[in-house]
Structure formats: structure tokens, C-alpha cells
Design a protein around this motif. Structure first.
Motif, short mmCIF file in Angstrom:
data_model
loop_
_atom_site.label_atom_id
_atom_site.label_comp_id
_atom_site.label_asym_id
_atom_site.label_seq_id
_atom_site.Cartn_x
_atom_site.Cartn_y
_atom_site.Cartn_z
N ALA A 261 0.83 -1.20 0.00
CA ALA A 261 0.00 0.00 0.00
C ALA A 261 0.87 1.26 0.00
N PHE A 262 1.98 1.23 0.72
CA PHE A 262 2.91 2.36 0.74
C PHE A 262 3.49 2.59 -0.65
N ALA A 263 3.86 1.51 -1.32
CA ALA A 263 4.38 1.61 -2.68
C ALA A 263 3.33 2.16 -3.64
N GLN A 264 2.10 1.68 -3.53
CA GLN A 264 1.03 2.14 -4.42
C GLN A 264 0.76 3.63 -4.23
N LYS A 265 0.95 4.10 -3.01
CA LYS A 265 0.70 5.52 -2.71
C LYS A 265 1.72 6.44 -3.35
N TYR A 266 2.97 5.99 -3.46
CA TYR A 266 4.04 6.91 -3.86
C TYR A 266 4.77 6.54 -5.15
N LEU A 267 4.38 5.46 -5.80
CA LEU A 267 5.06 5.07 -7.03
C LEU A 267 4.11 5.15 -8.22
N PRO A 268 4.58 5.66 -9.35
CA PRO A 268 3.74 5.70 -10.55
C PRO A 268 3.56 4.30 -11.12
N ASP A 269 2.50 4.11 -11.87
CA ASP A 269 2.24 2.81 -12.51
C ASP A 269 2.19 3.02 -14.01
N LYS A 270 3.27 2.69 -14.67
CA LYS A 270 3.40 2.92 -16.11
C LYS A 270 2.51 1.98 -16.90
N PHE A 271 1.87 2.53 -17.93
CA PHE A 271 1.00 1.71 -18.79
C PHE A 271 1.85 0.70 -19.54
N TYR A 272 1.44 -0.59 -19.48
CA TYR A 272 2.23 -1.65 -20.10
C TYR A 272 1.32 -2.78 -20.54
N LEU A 273 1.53 -3.25 -21.77
CA LEU A 273 0.78 -4.37 -22.31
C LEU A 273 1.72 -5.54 -22.56
N GLU A 274 1.26 -6.73 -22.19
CA GLU A 274 2.00 -7.96 -22.47
C GLU A 274 1.01 -8.99 -23.00
N ASP A 275 1.22 -9.41 -24.24
CA ASP A 275 0.28 -10.34 -24.89
C ASP A 275 -1.14 -9.80 -24.85
N ASP A 276 -1.27 -8.51 -25.18
CA ASP A 276 -2.57 -7.82 -25.24
C ASP A 276 -3.26 -7.72 -23.88
N ARG A 282 4.27 -1.63 -11.63
CA ARG A 282 4.50 -1.26 -10.23
C ARG A 282 4.23 -2.44 -9.31
N THR A 283 3.12 -3.12 -9.52
CA THR A 283 2.77 -4.25 -8.68
C THR A 283 3.77 -5.39 -8.83
N ILE A 284 4.15 -5.69 -10.07
CA ILE A 284 5.08 -6.79 -10.31
C ILE A 284 6.42 -6.54 -9.61
N ILE A 285 6.94 -5.33 -9.78
CA ILE A 285 8.28 -5.03 -9.25
C ILE A 285 8.26 -4.91 -7.73
N THR A 286 7.31 -4.16 -7.19
CA THR A 286 7.27 -4.01 -5.73
C THR A 286 6.93 -5.33 -5.05
N ARG A 287 6.12 -6.14 -5.69
CA ARG A 287 5.83 -7.46 -5.13
C ARG A 287 7.11 -8.26 -4.95
N GLU A 288 7.99 -8.22 -5.94
CA GLU A 288 9.22 -9.00 -5.86
C GLU A 288 10.15 -8.48 -4.77
N PHE A 382 21.63 -7.26 2.73
CA PHE A 382 21.18 -7.51 1.36
C PHE A 382 20.39 -6.30 0.87
N ARG A 383 20.70 -5.85 -0.34
CA ARG A 383 20.01 -4.67 -0.86
C ARG A 383 19.57 -4.92 -2.31
N ILE A 384 18.32 -4.53 -2.60
CA ILE A 384 17.81 -4.49 -3.97
C ILE A 384 17.51 -3.03 -4.30
N THR A 385 18.09 -2.53 -5.38
CA THR A 385 17.84 -1.17 -5.83
C THR A 385 17.20 -1.21 -7.20
N VAL A 386 16.07 -0.54 -7.34
CA VAL A 386 15.37 -0.47 -8.62
C VAL A 386 15.31 0.99 -9.06
N PRO A 387 15.90 1.32 -10.22
CA PRO A 387 15.82 2.70 -10.70
C PRO A 387 14.38 3.09 -11.02
#
Length: 411
Positions: A261-276, A282-288, A382-387
Motif C-alpha cells: 500500500a505504501f508503494a502504491q501511494k508513492y510510485l507511478p504505474d506505467k502503462f504496459y501491455l503484455e500479450d494484449d 509497479r505491482t510486479i516489481i514491488t511485489r518482488e 542484502f540490498r535491492i535497488t530499482v531505478p
């Protein structure tokens, strides 16, 4: 090592696992400091008769056997190195010079040289005096998973059984419409998920650390892991402190939800299509990254985990029992479960995938989200950094900036 391998080692220089010592007048104390630090970290190779820049200077050929005997005598003395070790230095020739090569395997013990503990940090031997650092060294060397530690006085009343109906539903949805948890009682489910067990060494029986972390009541978790929390921070304007903060101390199931929920509040969600099909990057990356920091954390450490969102990047960091030092990529990844019970529970409810797939997903989807690759660095922390796409972040914070018609749908 053959001559070509030695030449390559000397050309590369000192690393976390390679040390050069001149030793022109005999073996000095800093050699034993390096022995201690290698034993406490990942092992390594010491070359006596080599300068810091990799130049082969050699040791006196006639003195080499005495140097070896003196070395063995010193490391066998418990007043010098404790616990003592058995090492066999080799006298070798390279470029016409006499060298002494000492190969050191990592130890299951924490060693000290003259009652001082040393650790290997990059290419340096560092004294370790802080209690938390020493504790982390013992954690790193433990052969058991700390999530399995039994707490005989934790009862079923100390667990959030009210979460189980929702978790059963999540498991069914994740399992394609069916899951064995639906036919189990609460006690059967907890045992099936290995949250209740028996320590085959001590004979202790009861709920383990994994059970407390996954389902423990908020007043019970601090009794078991007093330092546990995840610090969620937004740092875009006030980069030295924070613009917003949420300190999360609840069980891992609800911690995951709070962080998402914190991520959803402050991160943009770029429009993306995969196999239509539209997918939320945002959900895929923050979930991981959120699942990773919750699943693979070393909970017995006092280090406080963080989830930080900045303007140009986001990152998570947590205490870790390091197994593969350095930057992880899909090419060099060697899956190593830190908390397999917690990981399996997360997979059952759809919060995580199979071990190793998260790294591949991060590398695959980050290039669509920000145009850059993530960085996963494994060490004691351990650190994960996502640009992040700065233009996308700015557009989220100022949705009408640069738009002729503010009411127009951005898509």
C-alpha cells in the motif's frame, strides 16, 4: 595454481579473498590478522613475498622453511589464534622467486587473533568490536535455519488464527481453484506448513520462529524478536530525513500488505501491455522486492530493514546470512533459501514464486518500468535497488504539468 593462474591473481590484485604480504624479514602480525579475517569470512589465499601492487618480490629461499614452521606453530597456539586451525602453507616458485602460499577455507567457528576478532571487508582486515557485528558473524556461520528455532512457550493463542480463513482463500486462488488447506483444521494447517515442529537435537516441541513471524500477534512478536520492524520511508524533498514514514511491526502477512500500500501511494504505474493484457509494472516489481525482503531476512539480527522510495530509485535492505557475495544477476544466481518455511508459505498464498524467479522478473520488467536494470547486492546486508523513471515520478506528483487539457485521460 599454475604459473598463468598466479600471474592472473597478481595482476588482479588484492580482493576480499586474496591478500599479498611482503614478509621480507619474516612473518609479521598482520599475516595472522588476515588468517583470522579469512576464517571468519569466506576463506581465501595469502601470498607471502608479494607486494601490495602484485609485484613478486619473493622471500629468502633459505628462510622459507623456518617461516612455514613458525607460522604453523603460531596458528596452533590457542593464546595466539582461538580456536586454533590446521593450515599447510606451500613453498612455491614463480618468476624465479620463492613464495609461500597459504590457502584458507572458511571456518564454522568465529576466530580471534590475540583475543581480537577480525573480519574481511573488501580487501581489508577490520577489527570487530561491536556486539551487533559479532552477533552477525555467528548468525552467518550457523548451520541451521533460525526460522526453525522452537519457542515452547508460544501457544496457539499467541497466533492470529483470524487470518487463516483469508489465507485459505488466497491459497485456493493461487492454486487454481483448490488447495489442501481447505480441508484442514487450523492446527493441521499450521503443522502442514511446518510452523509447528520438534527440534531433533534438543527435543523441544512447539511453534517456531517462522510461525511467530508469519502469524504472531503484535504483542507477541516483540517478545521473540525485539528489534524487528520494517521502516518504510519516502525521501524526495527531505532526502536527509523523510517526507513520509511508516514503521511496520506487525506479522509478515500484514506487513506485506502495508508495504504494498505504501508503494502504491508513492510510485507511478506505467502503462504496459503484455500479450494484449495490461499488467501493472509497479505491482510486479514491488511485489518482488517486498516479498524478498520479508522472506529472506535474518530475523535474529538487530539490523532494521528498510523500504525507501526516492525520486530516482527505490530500494530495500535487510539483515542477511550471506552465501554469495557481490552483485547477483540472472546469470550468476545460485538460489539459496534463507527461510524456506516462510518462503513456502508465501508461495502457497501467491505472495511469491519459485526461488530465483523473482530476480529474473526484476531484470525483465525493470527495463520496461524505468529503462534501467536493477541491482541486487548480497552481503551481510542484502540490498535491492530499482531505478525509477524520474519523468514518470514528476508527472505523478504534478499530474497537470505540461498538459494542455488537465481533464484528458493520460492513457
Amino acid at each position: 595454481m599454475d604459473a598463468n593462474e598466479l600471474t592472473s591473481v597478481f595482476r588482479i590484485g588484492e580482493t576480499i579473498a586474496v591478500e599479498f604480504k611482503r614478509c621480507g624479514n619474516g612473518i609479521e602480525s598482520d599475516v595472522y590478522e588476515t588468517v583470522c579475517s579469512f576464517l571468519n569470512r569466506y576463506g581465501g589465499d595469502i601470498f607471502l613475498g608479494v607486494l601490495d601492487d602484485g609485484t613478486v618480490a619473493g622471500v629468502a629461499e633459505k628462510a622459507a622453511p623456518d617461516m612455514v614452521r613458525n607460522f604453523i606453530s603460531q596458528i596452533s597456539n590457542p593464546d595466539i589464534l582461538s580456536p586454533t586451525v590446521c593450515l599447510t602453507p606451500k613453498i612455491i616458485m614463480h618468476e624465479g622467486k620463492t613464495l609461500i602460499h597459504i590457502h584458507i577455507l572458511p571456518s564454522a567457528e568465529v576466530h580471534s587473533y590475540k583475543r581480537v576478532i577480525y573480519d574481511r571487508i573488501q580487501d581489508a582486515d577490520v577489527k570487530v568490536t561491536a556486539t551487533a557485528q559479532i552477533a552477525q558473524m555467528y548468525i552467518r556461520k550457523q548451520e541451521i535455519f533460525t526460522e526453525r528455532k522452537i519457542y515452547p512457550y508460544v501457544s496457539i493463542e499467541d497466533l492470529r488464527l483470524d487470518l487463516l480463513p483469508k489465507l485459505r482463500t488466497m491459497a485456493v486462488n493461487s492454486g487454481g481453484g483448490q488447495h489442501p488447506w481447505t480441508a484442514m483444521t487450523d492446527e493441521e494447517l499450521l503443522k502442514s506448513a511446518r510452523l509447528y515442529g520438534k527440534d531433533r537435537v534438543t527435543g523441544a516441541e512447539g511453534y517456531n520462529l517462522a510461525a511467530v513471524m508469519l502469524l504472531g500477534r503484535d504483542d507477541v512478536i516483540p517478545d521473540v524478536v525485539p528489534a524487528y520492524l520494517t521502516d518504510a520511508l519516502l525521501r524526495r524533498i527531505d532526502t536527509k530525513r523523510y517526507d513520509d514514514r511508516e514503521i511496520i511491526r506487525t506479522n509478515l502477512i500484514e506487513s506485506y500488505e502495508c508495504l504494498m500500500a505504501f508503494a502504491q501511494k508513492y510510485l507511478p504505474d506505467k502503462f504496459y501491455l503484455e500479450d494484449d493484457q495490461r499488467k501493472s509494472l509497479r505491482t510486479i516489481i514491488t511485489r518482488e522486492i517486498i516479498a524478498n525482503t520479508l522472506i529472506h531476512r535474518e530475523y535474529t539480527s538487530s539490523y532494521q530493514a528498510k523500504f525507501v522510495i526516492e525520486r530516482s530509485r527505490m530500494y530495500v535492505e535487510n539483515a542477511n546470512r550471506c552465501a554469495q557475495l557481490g552483485v547477483l544477476t540472472p546469470m550468476n544466481l545460485e538460489p539459496n533459501p534463507k527461510n524456506p518455511i516462510i518462503a513456502a508459505f508465501f508461495r502457497n498464498i501467491g505472495y511469491a514464486d519459485q526461488l530465483g524467479s523473482g530476480v529474473r522478473n526484476l531484470y525483465h520488467y525493470s527495463k520496461f518500468y524505468s529503462g534501467e536494470a536493477p541491482e541486487l547486492r548480497e552481503d551481510d546486508i542484502f540490498r535491492i535497488t530499482v531505478p525509477l523513471d524520474v519523468a514518470l515520478v514528476d508527472a505523478m506528483e504534478n499530474p497537470t504539468q505540461g498538459r494542455e487539457n488537465p481533464t484528458q485521460d493520460q492513457e
